[in-house]
Design an enzyme around this catalytic site. Structure first.
Site, PDB file in Angstrom:
ATOM      1  N   SER A 142      -3.900   6.480  -2.782  1.00 19.75           N
ATOM      2  CA  SER A 142      -3.405   5.115  -2.780  1.00 19.75           C
ATOM      3  C   SER A 142      -2.359   4.735  -4.311  1.00 19.75           C
ATOM      4  O   SER A 142      -2.253   6.318  -4.784  1.00 19.75           O
ATOM      5  CB  SER A 142      -4.044   3.810  -2.473  1.00 19.75           C
ATOM      6  N   HIS A 143      -3.048   4.182  -4.895  1.00 19.08           N
ATOM      7  CA  HIS A 143      -1.895   3.139  -6.504  1.00 19.08           C
ATOM      8  C   HIS A 143      -2.942   4.051  -6.890  1.00 19.08           C
ATOM      9  O   HIS A 143      -2.613   4.324  -8.179  1.00 19.08           O
ATOM     10  CB  HIS A 143      -1.574   2.240  -6.086  1.00 19.08           C
ATOM     11  N   ASP A 158       3.570   3.708  -3.764  1.00 20.29           N
ATOM     12  CA  ASP A 158       2.331   3.603  -4.542  1.00 20.29           C
ATOM     13  C   ASP A 158       2.001   5.352  -4.194  1.00 20.29           C
ATOM     14  O   ASP A 158       3.800   5.967  -3.369  1.00 20.29           O
ATOM     15  CB  ASP A 158       1.961   3.130  -4.555  1.00 20.29           C
ATOM     16  N   ASP A 193       0.284   6.515  -1.847  1.00 20.21           N
ATOM     17  CA  ASP A 193       0.773   7.386  -0.942  1.00 20.21           C
ATOM     18  C   ASP A 193       1.970   6.314   0.133  1.00 20.21           C
ATOM     19  O   ASP A 193       1.913   7.054   1.616  1.00 20.21           O
ATOM     20  CB  ASP A 193      -0.094   6.993   0.356  1.00 20.21           C
ATOM     21  N   LYS A 208       0.258  -0.847   6.462  1.00 20.44           N
ATOM     22  CA  LYS A 208       1.838  -1.230   5.696  1.00 20.44           C
ATOM     23  C   LYS A 208       2.756   0.246   5.423  1.00 20.44           C
ATOM     24  O   LYS A 208       2.299   1.164   5.210  1.00 20.44           O
ATOM     25  CB  LYS A 208       1.403  -1.872   4.003  1.00 20.44           C
ATOM     26  N   THR A 230     -12.285  -1.178   0.181  1.00 19.42           N
ATOM     27  CA  THR A 230     -11.393  -1.579   1.544  1.00 19.42           C
ATOM     28  C   THR A 230     -10.202   0.008   2.126  1.00 19.42           C
ATOM     29  O   THR A 230      -9.838  -1.126   2.950  1.00 19.42           O
ATOM     30  CB  THR A 230     -10.130  -2.281   0.065  1.00 19.42           C
ATOM     31  N   ASP A 285       2.543   3.309   0.877  1.00 19.87           N
ATOM     32  CA  ASP A 285       2.504   2.417   2.498  1.00 19.87           C
ATOM     33  C   ASP A 285       2.963   0.588   1.191  1.00 19.87           C
ATOM     34  O   ASP A 285       2.907   0.374   1.994  1.00 19.87           O
ATOM     35  CB  ASP A 285       1.058   2.428   2.687  1.00 19.87           C
ATOM     36  N   ARG A 286       2.429   0.736  -0.199  1.00 18.79           N
ATOM     37  CA  ARG A 286       3.137  -0.748  -0.827  1.00 18.79           C
ATOM     38  C   ARG A 286       3.969   0.181  -1.285  1.00 18.79           C
ATOM     39  O   ARG A 286       5.156   0.670  -1.435  1.00 18.79           O
ATOM     40  CB  ARG A 286       1.848   0.147  -2.503  1.00 18.79           C
TER      41      ARG A 286
HETATM   42  C1  G16 Z   1      -5.534  -1.616   0.055  1.00 20.34           C
HETATM   43  C2  G16 Z   1      -5.667  -2.156   1.604  1.00 20.34           C
HETATM   44  C3  G16 Z   1      -5.201  -2.986   1.225  1.00 20.34           C
HETATM   45  C4  G16 Z   1      -5.540  -4.192   0.325  1.00 20.34           C
HETATM   46  C5  G16 Z   1      -6.070  -3.452  -1.286  1.00 20.34           C
HETATM   47  C6  G16 Z   1      -5.917  -3.934  -2.163  1.00 20.34           C
HETATM   48  O1  G16 Z   1      -4.757  -0.962  -0.467  1.00 20.34           O
HETATM   49  O2  G16 Z   1      -5.575  -0.783   2.356  1.00 20.34           O
HETATM   50  O3  G16 Z   1      -5.105  -3.633   2.285  1.00 20.34           O
HETATM   51  O4  G16 Z   1      -5.447  -4.832   0.345  1.00 20.34           O
HETATM   52  O5  G16 Z   1      -6.136  -2.468  -0.826  1.00 20.34           O
HETATM   53  O6  G16 Z   1      -7.260  -3.755  -1.946  1.00 20.34           O
HETATM   54  P1  G16 Z   1      -8.026  -4.385  -3.310  1.00 20.34           P
HETATM   55  O7  G16 Z   1      -7.964  -5.732  -3.537  1.00 20.34           O
HETATM   56  O8  G16 Z   1     -10.033  -3.972  -2.824  1.00 20.34           O
HETATM   57  O9  G16 Z   1      -8.406  -3.376  -4.040  1.00 20.34           O
HETATM   58  P2  G16 Z   1      -4.184   0.974  -0.965  1.00 20.34           P
HETATM   59  O10 G16 Z   1      -2.408   0.912  -0.991  1.00 20.34           O
HETATM   60  O11 G16 Z   1      -5.018   1.167  -1.888  1.00 20.34           O
HETATM   61  O12 G16 Z   1      -4.524   1.330   0.055  1.00 20.34           O
END
Ligand code: G16
Length: 543
Positions: free
Chosen positions: A113-114, A277, A279, A376, A18, A281-282
């Site tokens: 990310s998270h 989170d 990085d 984001k 993703t 962005d959340r």
């Molecule tokens: C990433 C994407 C987001 C997405 C999220 C959830 O977030 O940048 O647009 O909504 O993954 O993805 P999934 O449901 O496939 O785990 P982040 O914050 O992890 O970069």
């Protein structure tokens, strides 16, 4: 010293998910693994000789080592300049901001990310294009294709570059410019929001608590909320970025941001709470003893957007990911502006923003942002809320209650089943697809299935089609159940179940979301055979 060309073998598992390539740290530490992927990026994007790029990450374990490797590879691949955040630190939205501001060819962001960090935790890498946004699917597909046939990579043979001090050094013919990662971003925020009004709010006794979760936003939140806006010292908690996030899971939700949740639901709670989170962005927004769902947060920001100076002219349109609730659609309808429904993944918003079709975007996965960057942006959402609160002088809860009274309430919840055996999770999805014909028209208590499908999206700007983006069961009253496999996990499969029910009657708006959605949850478990097929009784996380 000079450029070395190293022979390598392809790895078969470098398909970006993703949001970039995410794997366990030991996977990235295998000889040539990171190098292969970075060379695949460079081979696919074909940057002109002498191009500039941005480089930084969320500070997690392996960030510093990876930065050194990428700098040396950039020098060997003809880049003229790399702009690096001091200490290798750069939040994802700040990276997007800097790519746009300095008009670089693009950037590489190091983050999972998270996901948790540390020697046995997760690491990740993604490429962002010159618009500052995540590479489109066409680019990530090209990178993956290249990774499958790569047989050599180029790297400059030199000692490590000093990245802890602002300044310029050279690596062969390439300049390495180390800069303060907070400055440009803070300036951009100041241009969008009424800092004077927020400063007044914060000096009037309005108490806030921001949980940086020992992740990248600590320095940004300290710099902006405490230093520039005058929030009392200590308003930002867990502010020092740590390589393992203090052993925590830097995901701002009710389960993992428990330090903050305890404070916001405890005695003498602050007026406003927020977290971001790994990085940055959340975001999660809380009032005193009150949780704002990300879908509602997007809708409230949309409805109040003109209160912030950067948005006083109004919005061109709104976009939300498919599983995100339709609360924002109702605001868009009232404002007479379009609302787009895209697959999950911020990369799908880029074209809409570049084409001027939307101003605000949001996702149920705790992501909100606007066309100020192409990612984001956690702190941006927090500042938007503070701007709204400073003008409206109401509590978070009363703003939400008024919002629901005006637009109706979209009850919403997401159930995550993390770390499932991959086959069992795919089995659930296949079983649902096999059930489409029998489900159509079926009745479950007060709910009748209107239709079900596997969501497919045609990008209105470039016509590209993305199929298989999640199973939707839509009921005649607009309620929905969505099933989707996460594209960001690194262990087994994560199955997400998204539940939404609309309630127009204000007399029912006080209900707890879990109570309001209880029947839909039962239906979801029944039709998916989730428990029987995965052996999992309870979700790992409910948001
Ligand atoms: C990433 C994407 C987001 C997405 C999220 C959830 O977030 O940048 O647009 O909504 O993954 O993805 P999934 O449901 O496939 O785990 P982040 O914050 O992890 O970069």
């Amino acid at each position: 010293m000079g450029i070395r060309v190293i022979s390598t073998q392809p790895f078969s598992d470098q398909k970006p998910g993703t949001s970039g390539l995410r794997k366990k740290v030991p996977v990235f530490q295998q000889p040539h693994y990171l190098e292969n992927f970075v060379q695949s990026i460079f081979d696919s994007i074909a940057a002109p000789k002498g191009a500039a790029m941005v480089l930084g990450g969320d500070g997690r374990y392996y960030n510093r080592a990876a930065i050194q490797i990428i700098l040396k590879m950039a020098a060997a691949n003809g880049f003229g300049k790399v702009i690096v955040g001091r200490g290798g630190i750069l939040s994802t939205p700040a990276a997007s901001c800097v790519i746009r501001k300095y008009q670089t060819f693009g950037g590489i962001i190091l983050s999972a990310s998270h996901n948790p960090g540390g020697p046995d935790g997760d690491f990740g890498i993604k490429y962002n294009s010159s618009n500052g946004g995540p590479a489109t699917e066409a680019v990530t597909e090209a990178i993956f294709a290249r990774s499958k046939i790569i047989n050599e990579y180029r790297i400059f043979d030199a000692g490590d570059v000093v990245i802890d001090k602002v300044g310029v050094s050279t690596l062969g013919d390439m300049q390495v410019q180390v800069f303060d990662p907070v400055g440009d971003y803070a300036e951009l925020m100041e241009s969008l929001f009424d800092f004077a009004a927020i400063r007044n709010l914060l000096s009037s006794g309005f108490a806030i608590r921001f949980d940086a979760m020992h992740a990248v936003n600590g320095p940004y939140a300290k710099g902006i909320l405490e230093r520039r806006l005058g929030a009392p010292a200590g308003s930002v908690m867990n502010a020092a970025p740590l390589e393992d996030f203090g052993g925590g899971h830097p995901d701002p939700n009710l389960t993992y941001a428990h330090d903050l949740v305890e404070i916001m639901y405890g005695g003498n709670a602050p007026d406003f709470g927020a977290a971001s989170d790994g990085d940055g962005d959340r975001n999660m927004i809380l009032g005193r003893k009150f949780f704002v769902t990300p879908s509602d947060s997007l809708a409230v920001i949309a409805a109040n957007a003109t209160l912030a100076p950067g948005y006083h002219k109004g919005l061109a349109g709104i976009a939300r990911s498919m599983p995100t609730s339709a609360a924002a659609d109702r605001v868009a309808q009232a404002l007479g502006i379009p609302c787009f429904e895209t697959p999950t993944g911020w990369k799908f918003f880029g074209n809409l923003m570049d084409a001027g079709k939307v101003t605000l975007c949001g996702e149920e996965s705790f992501g909100t942002g606007s066309n100020h960057v192409r990612e984001k942006d956690g702190l941006w959402a927090v500042l938007f809320w503070l701007n709204i609160l400073a003008v409206r002088k109401q509590s978070v809860e009363s703003i939400l209650r008024e919002h629901w009274a005006e637009y109706g309430r979209n009850f919403y919840s997401r159930y995550d089943y993390e770390g499932l055996p991959t086959e069992a999770a795919h089995g659930v999805m296949q079983h649902l697809k096999n059930s489409f014909a029998t489900l159509a028209g079926a009745q479950f208590g007060k709910y009748t299935v209107k239709f079900c499908d596997d969501f497919s999206y045609t990008d209105p700007v470039d016509g590209s089609v993305s199929k298989g983006q999640g199973i939707r069961i839509i009921f005649t009253d607009g309620s929905r159940i969505v099933f989707r496999l996460s594209g960001t996990g690194t262990e087994g499969a994560t199955l997400r179940v998204y539940l939404e029910a609309f309630e127009a009657d204000v007399a029912h708006h006080h209900l707890d979301a879990q109570a309001a959605l209880a029947e839909l949850i039962r239906i979801a478990l029944q039709v998916s055979e989730l428990k029987q097929r995965t052996g999992r009784e309870q979700p790992t996380v409910i948001t």
